[in-house]
Design an enzyme around this catalytic site. Structure first.
Site, short mmCIF file in Angstrom:
data_model
loop_
_atom_site.label_atom_id
_atom_site.label_comp_id
_atom_site.label_asym_id
_atom_site.label_seq_id
_atom_site.Cartn_x
_atom_site.Cartn_y
_atom_site.Cartn_z
CG HIS A 241 -1.83 -1.13 1.35
ND1 HIS A 241 -2.87 -1.33 0.49
CD2 HIS A 241 -1.88 -2.15 2.24
CE1 HIS A 241 -3.53 -2.43 0.84
NE2 HIS A 241 -2.94 -2.94 1.90
C1 BDR Z 1 -3.18 1.51 4.98
O1 BDR Z 1 -3.54 1.24 6.34
C2 BDR Z 1 -2.41 0.96 7.11
O2 BDR Z 1 -2.60 -0.20 7.85
C3 BDR Z 1 -1.25 0.80 6.16
O3 BDR Z 1 -0.06 1.27 6.74
C4 BDR Z 1 -1.66 1.61 4.97
O4 BDR Z 1 -1.28 2.96 5.11
C5 BDR Z 1 -3.76 0.46 4.08
O5 BDR Z 1 -5.16 0.48 4.13
#
Ligand code: BDR
Ligand code: CA
Length: 304
Positions: A241
């Protein structure tokens, strides 16, 4: 080099995104600002410092928001995804590096003021710090060159519930304010990040290099992979992500975008949902397609 302010809630994929950014000559990271999200803000700050220490990089870190813009309710942190410490339980010592004096919001405003139309903000946690900066100095913040946000799920389901992505639902009021501000936003949401996959085998390759920092990232990524095994059996790895937001800052061509207005639902069952409506005049570019193969290759060439 693009001057960058990097807003993080470090977090395992935040840590990988940090390493990717710091190993990328196209980016000049001026400072990190931290926010609650994956962990409490004190832990996000400590984790950010711990990652910098492992990478032997001395870049300022400013502590930011400890709670949401409006709601102030007790936060729940996703320990099953990021561990007790936020780094997959790998953080053994207290980092020697210290956070800088001053507040995240003031650092953001001061930097944008001193370099109008130059600064790119990459935000990969809840949008609270950015919302606070816009509230405090809207005129200054209108000179942000670009705001690249990892957040939202426009045409795909959420990852916290069927509607909402984690960063947006962690502070929906902040997200609503930022996405209605008219700033030039690139939204790197689950629409594209869930198409990226770091294959499990790569973690073993990192460890095999024998480098201390590679072992550190391998251990935390193993933890993250286990969470993905439970939530996405059959994927064979984990989604990247936050690293994709960095990838888009380096190489905008990794993604295709569509201009949309985004409404954030702030009440009721669908709180945190990001609803997109096509608008050729919008300042928000929503990433809808990604060349995942090219991006993952680029990430792997640099992260370790
Ligand atoms: C996002 O949520 C967090 O858990 C991760 O770091 C990322 O930024 C993904 O949905
Ligand atoms: Ca994050």
């Amino acid at each position: 080099m693009k001057p960058i302010i990097f807003d993080v809630d470090t977090g395992i994929d935040d840590a990988l995104a940090m390493a990717y950014a710091l190993h990328s000559p196209e980016l000049e990271v001026l400072g990190f600002t931290t926010c609650f999200g994956n962990v409490a803000v004190e832990d996000a700050t400590r984790n950010t410092l711990a990652v910098l220490e492992k990478l032997d990089r001395h870049i300022p870190v400013f502590s930011g928001a400890s709670q949401t813009l409006k709601r102030g309710e007790k936060q729940k942190y996703p320990k099953h995804v990021h561990g007790e410490d936020g780094l997959g339980n790998t953080r053994k010592e207290v980092p020697i590096l210290q956070a800088s004096q001053g507040k995240a919001v003031d650092f953001i405003i001061d930097q944008v003021k001193s370099r109008p139309n130059e600064i790119t903000i990459i935000a990969v946690g809840p949008l609270t710090n950015i919302a606070l900066a816009i509230k405090k100095a809207p005129d200054v913040m209108s000179f942000v060159k670009e705001l690249i946000i990892m957040g939202g799920a426009v045409k795909v389901p959420g990852n916290v519930n069927p509607y909402a992505e984690a960063n947006i639902i962690s502070d929906p009021d902040a997200a609503e304010l930022v996405l209605a501000s008219g700033l030039p936003v690139t939204l790197v949401g689950l629409d594209v990040t869930m198409q990226t996959c770091l294959p499990k085998a790569k973690v073993g390759e990192w460890r095999a290099t024998g480098k201390e920092s590679a072992g550190f990232f391998a251990d935390m990524t193993d933890y993250y992979m286990k969470a993905y095994d439970a939530s996405h059996p059959g994927l064979g790895g984990c989604a990247l992500h936050d690293p994709l937001a960095v990838g888009v800052a380096i190489e905008p061509d990794f993604v295709n975008t569509e201009l949309m207005n985004i409404n954030v639902v702030t009440e009721g069952e669908e709180t945190g949902r990001t609803i997109g409506q096509a608008d050729s005049e919008s300042s928000i570019r929503v990433c809808t397609e990604v060349d995942a193969t090219r991006f993952v290759k680029h990430f792997l060439e640099r992260v370790i």
